[in-house]
Design a protein around this motif. Structure first.
Motif, PDB file in Angstrom:
ATOM      1  N   MET A   1       0.797  -1.131   0.091  1.00 35.54           N
ATOM      2  CA  MET A   1       0.153  -0.009  -0.071  1.00 35.54           C
ATOM      3  C   MET A   1       0.818   1.200  -0.087  1.00 35.54           C
ATOM      4  N   SER A   2       0.496   2.026  -0.631  1.00 40.91           N
ATOM      5  CA  SER A   2       1.235   3.620  -0.856  1.00 40.91           C
ATOM      6  C   SER A   2       0.595   4.536   0.194  1.00 40.91           C
ATOM      7  N   ALA A   3       1.438   5.270   0.939  1.00 44.30           N
ATOM      8  CA  ALA A   3       0.864   6.332   1.753  1.00 44.30           C
ATOM      9  C   ALA A   3       0.408   7.552   1.089  1.00 44.30           C
ATOM     10  N   ILE A   4       0.668   7.740  -0.314  1.00 44.86           N
ATOM     11  CA  ILE A   4       0.248   8.912  -0.937  1.00 44.86           C
ATOM     12  C   ILE A   4      -1.263   9.074  -0.782  1.00 44.86           C
ATOM     13  N   ARG A   5      -2.012   7.937  -1.326  1.00 44.64           N
ATOM     14  CA  ARG A   5      -3.332   8.100  -1.294  1.00 44.64           C
ATOM     15  C   ARG A   5      -4.069   8.575   0.071  1.00 44.64           C
ATOM     16  N   LEU A   6      -3.874   7.822   1.219  1.00 45.55           N
ATOM     17  CA  LEU A   6      -4.208   8.070   2.408  1.00 45.55           C
ATOM     18  C   LEU A   6      -3.740   9.409   2.596  1.00 45.55           C
ATOM     19  N   LEU A   7      -2.714   9.760   2.488  1.00 40.92           N
ATOM     20  CA  LEU A   7      -2.100  11.260   2.992  1.00 40.92           C
ATOM     21  C   LEU A   7      -3.261  12.223   2.141  1.00 40.92           C
ATOM     22  N   VAL A   8      -3.225  12.366   0.990  1.00 40.08           N
ATOM     23  CA  VAL A   8      -3.957  13.124   0.057  1.00 40.08           C
ATOM     24  C   VAL A   8      -5.537  13.168   0.505  1.00 40.08           C
ATOM     25  N   LEU A   9      -6.143  11.887   0.576  1.00 37.11           N
ATOM     26  CA  LEU A   9      -7.644  11.860   0.740  1.00 37.11           C
ATOM     27  C   LEU A   9      -7.832  12.724   2.143  1.00 37.11           C
ATOM     28  N   GLY A  10      -6.740  12.282   3.283  1.00 38.47           N
ATOM     29  CA  GLY A  10      -6.913  12.610   4.486  1.00 38.47           C
ATOM     30  C   GLY A  10      -6.834  14.236   4.599  1.00 38.47           C
ATOM     31  N   ALA A  11      -5.803  14.739   3.954  1.00 35.56           N
ATOM     32  CA  ALA A  11      -5.874  16.055   3.954  1.00 35.56           C
ATOM     33  C   ALA A  11      -6.766  16.932   3.390  1.00 35.56           C
ATOM     34  N   VAL A  12      -7.325  16.332   2.133  1.00 32.96           N
ATOM     35  CA  VAL A  12      -8.234  17.231   1.491  1.00 32.96           C
ATOM     36  C   VAL A  12      -9.666  17.006   2.362  1.00 32.96           C
ATOM     37  N   ARG A  13      -9.725  16.157   3.114  1.00 29.50           N
ATOM     38  CA  ARG A  13     -11.065  15.879   3.984  1.00 29.50           C
ATOM     39  C   ARG A  13     -10.969  16.679   5.158  1.00 29.50           C
ATOM     40  N   GLN A  14      -9.636  16.849   5.564  1.00 24.45           N
ATOM     41  CA  GLN A  14      -9.639  17.763   6.552  1.00 24.45           C
ATOM     42  C   GLN A  14     -10.074  19.332   6.432  1.00 24.45           C
ATOM     43  N   HIS A  15      -9.705  19.683   5.297  1.00 24.75           N
ATOM     44  CA  HIS A  15     -10.217  21.088   4.908  1.00 24.75           C
ATOM     45  C   HIS A  15     -11.859  21.187   4.440  1.00 24.75           C
ATOM     46  N   GLY A  16     -12.145  20.040   4.060  1.00 21.31           N
ATOM     47  CA  GLY A  16     -13.548  20.239   3.239  1.00 21.31           C
ATOM     48  C   GLY A  16     -13.204  20.540   1.785  1.00 21.31           C
ATOM     49  N   ARG A  17     -12.697  21.438   1.580  1.00 20.97           N
ATOM     50  CA  ARG A  17     -12.273  21.610   0.156  1.00 20.97           C
ATOM     51  C   ARG A  17     -10.825  22.318   0.015  1.00 20.97           C
ATOM     52  N   ALA A  18     -10.027  21.833  -0.726  1.00 19.08           N
ATOM     53  CA  ALA A  18      -8.695  22.274  -0.643  1.00 19.08           C
ATOM     54  C   ALA A  18      -7.985  22.213  -2.037  1.00 19.08           C
ATOM     55  N   HIS A  19      -7.116  23.358  -2.534  1.00 25.60           N
ATOM     56  CA  HIS A  19      -6.343  23.237  -3.749  1.00 25.60           C
ATOM     57  C   HIS A  19      -5.177  22.568  -3.401  1.00 25.60           C
ATOM     58  N   GLY A  20      -4.478  22.031  -4.564  1.00 26.50           N
ATOM     59  CA  GLY A  20      -3.247  21.309  -4.434  1.00 26.50           C
ATOM     60  C   GLY A  20      -2.171  22.011  -3.613  1.00 26.50           C
ATOM     61  N   TYR A  21      -2.099  23.229  -3.504  1.00 26.20           N
ATOM     62  CA  TYR A  21      -0.970  24.021  -2.691  1.00 26.20           C
ATOM     63  C   TYR A  21      -1.315  23.746  -1.034  1.00 26.20           C
ATOM     64  N   GLN A  22      -2.549  23.791  -0.922  1.00 23.62           N
ATOM     65  CA  GLN A  22      -2.852  23.649   0.646  1.00 23.62           C
ATOM     66  C   GLN A  22      -2.748  22.303   1.001  1.00 23.62           C
ATOM     67  N   VAL A  23      -2.701  21.386   0.416  1.00 17.16           N
ATOM     68  CA  VAL A  23      -2.448  19.783   0.697  1.00 17.16           C
ATOM     69  C   VAL A  23      -1.128  19.635   0.736  1.00 17.16           C
ATOM     70  N   ARG A  24      -0.610  20.169  -0.402  1.00 19.90           N
ATOM     71  CA  ARG A  24       0.841  20.261  -0.221  1.00 19.90           C
ATOM     72  C   ARG A  24       1.655  20.705   0.775  1.00 19.90           C
ATOM     73  N   ASN A  25       1.186  21.910   1.149  1.00 20.26           N
ATOM     74  CA  ASN A  25       1.685  22.616   2.334  1.00 20.26           C
ATOM     75  C   ASN A  25       1.595  21.922   3.618  1.00 20.26           C
ATOM     76  N   SER A  36       7.865   9.938   3.564  1.00 15.70           N
ATOM     77  CA  SER A  36       7.100   9.104   2.650  1.00 15.70           C
ATOM     78  C   SER A  36       7.114   9.665   1.462  1.00 15.70           C
ATOM     79  N   ASN A  37       6.354   9.248   0.353  1.00 14.62           N
ATOM     80  CA  ASN A  37       6.616   9.613  -1.020  1.00 14.62           C
ATOM     81  C   ASN A  37       5.692  10.897  -1.471  1.00 14.62           C
ATOM     82  N   ALA A  38       5.436  11.523  -0.283  1.00 15.86           N
ATOM     83  CA  ALA A  38       4.613  12.763  -0.649  1.00 15.86           C
ATOM     84  C   ALA A  38       5.145  13.914  -1.298  1.00 15.86           C
ATOM     85  N   LYS A  39       5.964  13.579  -2.150  1.00 12.86           N
ATOM     86  CA  LYS A  39       6.708  14.810  -3.187  1.00 12.86           C
ATOM     87  C   LYS A  39       5.734  15.355  -3.814  1.00 12.86           C
TER      88      LYS A  39
END
Length: 233
Positions: A1-25, A36-39
């Motif tokens: 399993m890759s961590a990236i899907r969990l990280l990205v889904l969780g970060a978006v869910r945290q905000h409700g709506r988020a753009h890529g910069y917010q998730v990445r930041n 992780s591989n969250a580059k």
């Protein structure tokens, strides 16, 4: 399993709506770019792929203030939420996950109820113990690794990893049983994300020069796991 899907889904869910910069930041704020591989490229790719797969909805909003293309904001769907919770539960129970997957799951563990989190961690301990038993059917720790030549060091490492993993998990279980942390449904959750425009003290040099990902956001920031701990979605 890759961590990236969990990280990205969780970060978006945290905000409700988020753009890529917010998730990445956020993820960079957590240090996920280190463990992780969250580059940057992986994050933006994951956002676009999961939007195609129906796990995220992509909303185009006003063009960026620096004249770039319209910024895209992402919102998690019911399908995405189901995938997120499945990944989270699997990551907490599986004893053979890579450290980055477990680290991501720990960042989001309070999205679950306290009792479910405890049950999953208990299952993790049982899995570790069963795995250790399987190893020691062929290797007797008390006899030392030399019984199998230098190859014995491999099984010696496995046994020590199992013992330390089980000990750490039991410690976490006791802390949670003792009332540590705010889990879903228990009140105001801990918020680990950056506010819009808040400076990220852990921003990497790479993020300063990387902004060509088509979401209209300014250069900078990354993802480090911000918001993995908010249970109020």
């Amino acid at each position: 399993m890759s961590a990236i899907r969990l990280l990205v889904l969780g970060a978006v869910r945290q905000h409700g709506r988020a753009h890529g910069y917010q998730v990445r930041n956020d993820l960079e704020y957590w240090g996920a770019h280190e463990w992780s591989n969250a580059k940057p490229g992986s994050i933006y790719h994951a956002l676009k792929q999961m939007a195609k797969q129906g796990m995220l909805i992509a909303h185009e909003i006003a063009p960026s203030t620096v004249g770039g293309p319209p910024r895209t904001e992402y919102e998690i769907t019911e399908k995405g939420t189901a995938e997120y919770l499945t990944l989270l539960r699997e990551s907490l129970t599986s004893y053979d996950q890579k450290p980055d997957v477990l680290s991501a799951a720990l960042g989001f563990v309070v999205d679950l109820g306290r009792e479910e989190a405890l049950e999953l961690l208990e299952e993790r301990v049982r899995g570790i113990e069963e795995w250790r038993t399987a190893v020691t059917e062929h290797y007797v720790p008390d006899d030392g690794p030399g019984q199998l030549g230098h190859i014995g060091e491999i099984m010696n490492f496995w046994v020590h990893s199992a013992d330390s993993g089980a000990e750490w998990t039991r410690g976490l279980i006791q802390r949670i049983k003792g009332g540590a942390y705010t889990f879903a449904g228990e009140g105001e959750p801990f918020v680990g994300v950056l506010s819009e425009g808040e400076e990220n003290p852990y921003r990497s040099d790479e993020s300063l020069s990387d902004g060509s990902f088509g979401d209209g956001s300014l250069n900078g920031g990354g993802l480090s796991g911000g918001g993995l701990s908010d249970g109020s979605r």
